[in-house]
Design a protein around this motif. Structure first.
Motif, PDB file in Angstrom:
ATOM      1  N   LEU A 115      -4.223   5.761   6.786  1.00  0.00           N
ATOM      2  CA  LEU A 115      -2.897   5.914   6.319  1.00  0.00           C
ATOM      3  C   LEU A 115      -2.687   5.455   4.872  1.00  0.00           C
ATOM      4  N   THR A 116      -1.814   6.309   4.209  1.00  0.00           N
ATOM      5  CA  THR A 116      -1.745   6.030   2.551  1.00  0.00           C
ATOM      6  C   THR A 116      -0.206   5.960   2.411  1.00  0.00           C
ATOM      7  N   GLY A 117       0.160   4.996   1.330  1.00  0.00           N
ATOM      8  CA  GLY A 117       1.546   4.865   0.745  1.00  0.00           C
ATOM      9  C   GLY A 117       2.014   3.559   0.342  1.00  0.00           C
ATOM     10  N   LEU A 118       1.312   2.477   1.121  1.00  0.00           N
ATOM     11  CA  LEU A 118       1.666   0.947   0.670  1.00  0.00           C
ATOM     12  C   LEU A 118       0.677   0.429  -0.210  1.00  0.00           C
ATOM     13  N   GLU A 119      -0.444   0.966  -0.709  1.00  0.00           N
ATOM     14  CA  GLU A 119      -1.433   0.214  -1.290  1.00  0.00           C
ATOM     15  C   GLU A 119      -0.982  -0.620  -2.553  1.00  0.00           C
ATOM     16  N   ALA A 120       0.047  -0.026  -3.180  1.00  0.00           N
ATOM     17  CA  ALA A 120       0.363  -0.786  -4.545  1.00  0.00           C
ATOM     18  C   ALA A 120       0.927  -2.065  -4.313  1.00  0.00           C
ATOM     19  N   LEU A 121       1.279  -2.226  -2.970  1.00  0.00           N
ATOM     20  CA  LEU A 121       2.062  -3.562  -2.659  1.00  0.00           C
ATOM     21  C   LEU A 121       0.889  -4.709  -2.452  1.00  0.00           C
ATOM     22  N   SER A 122      -0.234  -4.200  -2.417  1.00  0.00           N
ATOM     23  CA  SER A 122      -1.381  -4.988  -1.810  1.00  0.00           C
ATOM     24  C   SER A 122      -1.456  -6.124  -2.649  1.00  0.00           C
ATOM     25  N   GLY A 123      -1.622  -7.322  -1.882  1.00  0.00           N
ATOM     26  CA  GLY A 123      -1.597  -8.680  -3.031  1.00  0.00           C
ATOM     27  C   GLY A 123      -0.300  -9.325  -3.196  1.00  0.00           C
ATOM     28  N   ILE A 124       0.682  -8.597  -2.861  1.00  0.00           N
ATOM     29  CA  ILE A 124       1.964  -9.514  -2.950  1.00  0.00           C
ATOM     30  C   ILE A 124       2.072 -10.433  -1.634  1.00  0.00           C
ATOM     31  N   PRO A 125       2.276 -11.629  -1.741  1.00  0.00           N
ATOM     32  CA  PRO A 125       2.047 -12.555  -0.791  1.00  0.00           C
ATOM     33  C   PRO A 125       3.397 -12.610   0.034  1.00  0.00           C
ATOM     34  N   ALA A 126       3.936 -11.514   0.513  1.00  0.00           N
ATOM     35  CA  ALA A 126       5.385 -11.579   1.029  1.00  0.00           C
ATOM     36  C   ALA A 126       5.111 -11.361   2.537  1.00  0.00           C
ATOM     37  N   THR A 127       6.297 -11.565   3.358  1.00  0.00           N
ATOM     38  CA  THR A 127       6.341 -10.950   4.647  1.00  0.00           C
ATOM     39  C   THR A 127       7.165  -9.547   4.388  1.00  0.00           C
ATOM     40  N   VAL A 128       7.016  -8.906   5.533  1.00  0.00           N
ATOM     41  CA  VAL A 128       7.800  -7.516   5.402  1.00  0.00           C
ATOM     42  C   VAL A 128       9.105  -7.917   5.300  1.00  0.00           C
ATOM     43  N   HIS A 141       5.783   1.395  -7.762  1.00  0.00           N
ATOM     44  CA  HIS A 141       6.063   1.906  -6.386  1.00  0.00           C
ATOM     45  C   HIS A 141       6.871   0.739  -5.563  1.00  0.00           C
ATOM     46  N   ASN A 142       7.791   0.775  -4.874  1.00  0.00           N
ATOM     47  CA  ASN A 142       8.507  -0.117  -4.234  1.00  0.00           C
ATOM     48  C   ASN A 142       8.384   0.025  -2.566  1.00  0.00           C
ATOM     49  N   ILE A 143       8.750  -1.061  -1.997  1.00  0.00           N
ATOM     50  CA  ILE A 143       8.483  -0.965  -0.461  1.00  0.00           C
ATOM     51  C   ILE A 143       9.345  -0.008   0.218  1.00  0.00           C
ATOM     52  N   SER A 144      10.579   0.109  -0.604  1.00  0.00           N
ATOM     53  CA  SER A 144      11.607   1.190   0.171  1.00  0.00           C
ATOM     54  C   SER A 144      11.122   2.603  -0.247  1.00  0.00           C
ATOM     55  N   ASP A 145      10.310   2.926  -0.833  1.00  0.00           N
ATOM     56  CA  ASP A 145       9.534   4.196  -1.056  1.00  0.00           C
ATOM     57  C   ASP A 145       9.296   4.874   0.313  1.00  0.00           C
ATOM     58  N   ARG A 146       8.596   4.127   1.146  1.00  0.00           N
ATOM     59  CA  ARG A 146       8.296   4.649   2.549  1.00  0.00           C
ATOM     60  C   ARG A 146       9.019   4.104   3.647  1.00  0.00           C
ATOM     61  N   TYR A 161      19.454   0.526  10.414  1.00  0.00           N
ATOM     62  CA  TYR A 161      19.831   1.191   9.204  1.00  0.00           C
ATOM     63  C   TYR A 161      19.058   2.384   8.884  1.00  0.00           C
ATOM     64  N   ASP A 162      19.400   3.502   8.616  1.00  0.00           N
ATOM     65  CA  ASP A 162      18.454   4.470   7.814  1.00  0.00           C
ATOM     66  C   ASP A 162      18.477   3.941   6.538  1.00  0.00           C
ATOM     67  N   LYS A 163      17.290   4.564   5.882  1.00  0.00           N
ATOM     68  CA  LYS A 163      16.799   4.050   4.513  1.00  0.00           C
ATOM     69  C   LYS A 163      18.282   4.153   3.481  1.00  0.00           C
ATOM     70  N   GLU A 164      18.815   5.476   3.533  1.00  0.00           N
ATOM     71  CA  GLU A 164      20.140   5.578   2.688  1.00  0.00           C
ATOM     72  C   GLU A 164      21.157   4.688   2.956  1.00  0.00           C
ATOM     73  N   ASP A 165      21.119   3.909   4.045  1.00  0.00           N
ATOM     74  CA  ASP A 165      22.139   2.791   4.073  1.00  0.00           C
ATOM     75  C   ASP A 165      21.719   1.642   3.745  1.00  0.00           C
ATOM     76  N   CYS A 166      20.637   1.425   3.278  1.00  0.00           N
ATOM     77  CA  CYS A 166      20.261  -0.039   3.076  1.00  0.00           C
ATOM     78  C   CYS A 166      20.373  -0.570   1.572  1.00  0.00           C
ATOM     79  N   LYS A 167      20.933   0.711   0.881  1.00  0.00           N
ATOM     80  CA  LYS A 167      21.405   0.269  -0.782  1.00  0.00           C
ATOM     81  C   LYS A 167      20.394  -0.376  -1.377  1.00  0.00           C
ATOM     82  N   PHE A 168      18.922   0.358  -1.432  1.00  0.00           N
ATOM     83  CA  PHE A 168      17.961  -0.263  -2.119  1.00  0.00           C
ATOM     84  C   PHE A 168      18.041  -0.022  -3.468  1.00  0.00           C
TER      85      PHE A 168
END
Ligand SMILES: Cc1cc2nc3c(=O)[nH]c(=O)nc-3n(C[C@H](O)[C@H](O)[C@H](O)COP(=O)(O)OP(=O)(O)OC[C@H]3O[C@@H](n4cnc5c(N)ncnc54)[C@H](O)[C@@H]3O)c2cc1C
Length: 297
Positions: A115-128, A141-146, A161-168
């Motif tokens: 599956l593709t879509g999150l690879e740009a975040l690779s190496g960010i040492p964060a939790t979800v 790319h931002n995590i909110s994109d997907r 929350y649906d994405k639209e309601d997360c106020k990203f």
């Protein structure tokens, strides 16, 4: 029964007292949390937050501690770390990750399932969870994109929350600084050849390696102001390499502050304030922090 007794009797979580927060933050500085707990279930999380509220004890949820600066005076409450709440699984045709899952674990899962879509975040040492709250991103790319939905726990209730309601928005979501804990997020991704996903991961990791300094840091200290790059302004102001105590502006990337073994949170804080002042005096631009403060400064 007091907070401490109830904590020990009912929560079954691993509780530590007077825990040095430098052990749990990427900057490696900061004082002690009066209470520190790692939870591995929603049940445990709910119990702890409910108990804290009942006894009017302050609490703060963290993930991997990669974007926080904890005061040298510590935190007079309970810090709840979600790193052990870390499952990643399929929910119908979406990937769902619990808040404590490491981004690299999530990306490995997507790689294994082509599956593709999150690879740009690779190496960010964060939790979800931390990444959702901060709307972490890289290379456009931002995590909110997907993201499709975000699940939270607040006042004993699960909310979706649906994405639209997360106020990203840029490094921001409705959850930042609120008493609502992100417990999971769901992602809609596209099918792709495994090799292509792997190549993307390699490409973004290489790009990261080329710009990012090594050493202890919290990533970018400041948000990029509209129309400017914070790092470029700091560079232009001649602040690269500027040092206060054990905290230093990276020679490689102006928006990174590196700490050494002598550093204190006060060194980092003082350096941040100094940079803000200089950038305002020189360019008339007000920088605002991406890093989050915990405790009194
Ligand atoms: C070397 C390095 C590179 C980095 N590169 C990037 C990058 O490219 N892009 C980028 O955006 N960031 C980057 N960062 C910064 C950091 O990784 C992100 O901001 C990340 O989103 C923080 O995640 P965390 O799990 O460490 O959160 P923490 O630092 O633990 O917490 C950050 C904030 O979120 C809150 N929080 C955490 N989890 C939850 C939850 N489940 N529910 C509610 N609130 C919560 C905390 O209370 C705190 O306010 C980098 C950091 C480092 C050290």
């Amino acid at each position: 029964m007091g907070f401490k007794d109830e904590l020990l009797e009912f929560t079954h979580a691993k509780i530590r007292f007077n825990e040095p927060m430098k052990r749990h933050t990427a900057l490696g500085v900061g004082g002690k949390a009066k209470y520190f707990a790692e939870v591995d279930s929603l049940y445990g999380l709910n119990l702890l937050t409910t108990l804290a509220q009942k006894h009017r004890v302050k609490y703060k949820v963290i993930g991997n501690g990669t974007n926080v600066l904890v005061s040298d005076n510590g935190y007079e409450g309970i810090i709840i770390c979600l790193k052990k709440l870390s499952d990643v699984f399929f929910k119908r045709d979406e990937v769902r990750a619990m808040a404590g899952a490491n981004l690299d674990k999530l990306i490995k899962f997507t790689l294994d399932h082509r599956l593709t879509g999150l690879e740009a975040l690779s190496g960010i040492p964060a939790t979800v969870g931390g990444a959702v709250v901060m709307n972490a991103g890289a290379f456009g790319h931002n995590i909110s994109d997907r993201i499709t939905t975000v699940e939270t726990l607040c006042g004993g209730k699960i909310k979706i929350y649906d994405k639209e309601d997360c106020k990203f928005s840029y490094r921001k979501s409705r959850f930042l600084g609120k008493k609502e804990t992100v417990v999971s997020a769901s992602f809609k991704l596209d099918g792709c050849e495994r090799d292509a996903v792997m190549n993307n991961i390699k490409k973004y990791r290489e790009r990261r390696k080329n710009v990012q300094p090594t050493g202890k840091s919290c990533g970018s200290v400041f948000k990029n102001p509209t129309k400017y790059s914070a790092g470029a302004l700091i560079d232009k102001a001649g602040l690269k390499g500027y040092t206060l105590g054990g905290a230093k502006v990276s020679e490689r990337h102006g928006n990174f502050i590196l700490t050494d073994s002598r550093a204190t949170a006060s060194d980092v804080y003082a350096l941040i304030q100094y940079i803000k002042e200089e950038i305002f005096n020189i360019f008339g631009v007000r920088l605002s922090e991406e890093v989050e403060y915990i405790g009194e400064f």
